[in-house]
Design a protein around this motif. Structure first.
Motif, PDB file in Angstrom:
ATOM      1  N   ARG A 174       1.714   1.908 -11.739  1.00 17.37           N
ATOM      2  CA  ARG A 174       0.463   1.297 -11.277  1.00 17.37           C
ATOM      3  C   ARG A 174      -0.741   2.133 -11.714  1.00 17.37           C
ATOM      4  O   ARG A 174      -0.644   3.354 -11.858  1.00 17.37           O
ATOM      5  CB  ARG A 174       0.425   1.210  -9.746  1.00 17.37           C
ATOM      6  N   GLN A 175      -1.853   1.466 -11.869  1.00 23.24           N
ATOM      7  CA  GLN A 175      -3.123   2.161 -12.064  1.00 23.24           C
ATOM      8  C   GLN A 175      -3.746   2.350 -10.693  1.00 23.24           C
ATOM      9  O   GLN A 175      -4.136   1.368 -10.042  1.00 23.24           O
ATOM     10  CB  GLN A 175      -4.049   1.353 -12.977  1.00 23.24           C
ATOM     11  N   ASP A 220       0.848  -1.192   0.000  1.00 24.86           N
ATOM     12  CA  ASP A 220       0.000   0.000   0.000  1.00 24.86           C
ATOM     13  C   ASP A 220       0.887   1.246   0.000  1.00 24.86           C
ATOM     14  O   ASP A 220       1.981   1.247   0.589  1.00 24.86           O
ATOM     15  CB  ASP A 220      -0.902   0.033   1.235  1.00 24.86           C
ATOM     16  N   ILE A 221       0.396   2.320  -0.629  1.00 28.24           N
ATOM     17  CA  ILE A 221       1.185   3.550  -0.744  1.00 28.24           C
ATOM     18  C   ILE A 221       0.402   4.734  -0.179  1.00 28.24           C
ATOM     19  O   ILE A 221      -0.774   4.921  -0.481  1.00 28.24           O
ATOM     20  CB  ILE A 221       1.548   3.839  -2.211  1.00 28.24           C
ATOM     21  N   PHE A 236       5.508   3.020   1.877  1.00 30.64           N
ATOM     22  CA  PHE A 236       5.164   1.741   1.256  1.00 30.64           C
ATOM     23  C   PHE A 236       4.912   0.751   2.389  1.00 30.64           C
ATOM     24  O   PHE A 236       5.854   0.367   3.105  1.00 30.64           O
ATOM     25  CB  PHE A 236       6.294   1.245   0.356  1.00 30.64           C
ATOM     26  N   ALA A 237       3.650   0.382   2.598  1.00 29.64           N
ATOM     27  CA  ALA A 237       3.269  -0.460   3.739  1.00 29.64           C
ATOM     28  C   ALA A 237       2.873  -1.852   3.258  1.00 29.64           C
ATOM     29  O   ALA A 237       1.886  -2.011   2.529  1.00 29.64           O
ATOM     30  CB  ALA A 237       2.113   0.179   4.505  1.00 29.64           C
ATOM     31  N   GLY A 238       3.642  -2.834   3.671  1.00 30.10           N
ATOM     32  CA  GLY A 238       3.340  -4.215   3.322  1.00 30.10           C
ATOM     33  C   GLY A 238       3.014  -5.022   4.563  1.00 30.10           C
ATOM     34  O   GLY A 238       2.848  -4.479   5.664  1.00 30.10           O
ATOM     35  N   GLU A 239       2.914  -6.322   4.416  1.00 29.11           N
ATOM     36  CA  GLU A 239       2.684  -7.203   5.556  1.00 29.11           C
ATOM     37  C   GLU A 239       3.951  -7.281   6.399  1.00 29.11           C
ATOM     38  O   GLU A 239       4.999  -7.734   5.929  1.00 29.11           O
ATOM     39  CB  GLU A 239       2.295  -8.604   5.069  1.00 29.11           C
ATOM     40  N   ASP A 243      -7.179  -1.910  -2.873  1.00 34.56           N
ATOM     41  CA  ASP A 243      -5.830  -2.202  -3.362  1.00 34.56           C
ATOM     42  C   ASP A 243      -5.279  -1.123  -4.281  1.00 34.56           C
ATOM     43  O   ASP A 243      -4.065  -0.917  -4.354  1.00 34.56           O
ATOM     44  CB  ASP A 243      -5.816  -3.543  -4.111  1.00 34.56           C
ATOM     45  N   ASP A 244      -6.142  -0.426  -4.986  1.00 26.93           N
ATOM     46  CA  ASP A 244      -5.680   0.538  -5.991  1.00 26.93           C
ATOM     47  C   ASP A 244      -5.690   1.975  -5.473  1.00 26.93           C
ATOM     48  O   ASP A 244      -5.654   2.923  -6.253  1.00 26.93           O
ATOM     49  CB  ASP A 244      -6.528   0.439  -7.259  1.00 26.93           C
TER      50      ASP A 244
END
Length: 246
Positions: A160-161, A130-131, A198-201, A177-178
């Protein structure tokens, strides 16, 4: 190199005027005629008598069209740094670039422009993260989000779209998600802070830039003016400037 400065009485204008050991400001334009730091300041373009090599504009969007016309009339390179431009002004810039060299950027910091490249690369590599984009500026900045925040968003969109979200107050749903969230903070005398999250798991990567002085933007614009001297007509970007050696 002799510079005509548009927006001479504003914060960036006074920054340039304090750097006359690096650049010669022969005259400027502001809302009130007079003199600042020994430099003649005009209220109307039609009154300008001095000769100069290039124009640097850090004013406001309401003055941009007049500045473009002035640059074309004088047949001088234009370094345009005003943010929040209307589509009509952007079209005017493109048309004028057929007659004179124009450099346009929403941010003249070399660090920020390096950051935009990094954000584009990371957006591709960390495709499932996620941004969020967060920017902070001084209490007197009128436009929000900043032009630089939109630059960073454009970097993400190259990979990315996405849909930008400015306010989640009434959404009442989980994050999609987008989405790319954009937040603007205004307070005090903050020169300009930009963070892309930038957030990930189980992990977060942040790319951050903090401006400690307005001089970083002036230095980039001065470099752009040197670049534009002798160039063919065209619309140039900060990326073109960064390819130029000192």
């Amino acid at each position: 190199m002799k510079i005509f400065l548009v927006g001479a009485s504003g914060g960036m204008g006074r920054t340039f005027l304090s750097m006359q050991d690096q650049i010669e400001i022969v005259a400027g334009l502001a809302s009130k005629e007079g003199e600042i730091e020994g430099v003649k300041i005009y209220k109307e373009f039609s009154d300008v008598k001095e000769d100069f090599d290039a124009i640097i504009d850090f004013s406001n969007k309401d003055l941009v069209d007049q500045t473009i016309d002035f640059a074309v009339e004088k047949h001088k390179p234009l370094i345009e740094a005003t943010t929040g431009l209307e589509d009509s002004s952007m079209e005017r810039l493109k048309q004028a670039s057929g007659k004179i060299p124009i450099v346009y950027a929403r941010n003249y910091s070399l660090g920020i422009n390096t950051m935009t490249d990094l954000v584009e690369r990371v957006a591709k590599v960390l495709a499932d993260f996620d941004i969020e984009i967060v920017e902070a500026h001084h209490r007197n900045k009128k436009d929000a989000p900043s032009g630089t925040a939109f630059m960073l968003l454009d970097s993400v969109k190259k990979q990315r779209q996405v849909e930008e979200i400015y306010d989640r107050t009434d959404l009442h749903r989980v994050r999609q998600d987008d989405e790319v969230g954009i937040s603007a903070i205004r307070g005090g005398s903050i020169f300009g802070d930009h963070t892309v999250i930038f957030a990930g798991e189980d992990e977060v990567l942040e790319i951050k830039h903090k401006a400690a002085s307005k001089k970083i933007f002036a230095k980039g614009a001065i470099k752009a003016a040197k670049f534009a001297l002798g160039k063919e007509p065209g619309l140039y970007s900060i990326k073109d400037i960064m390819k130029m050696g000192d």
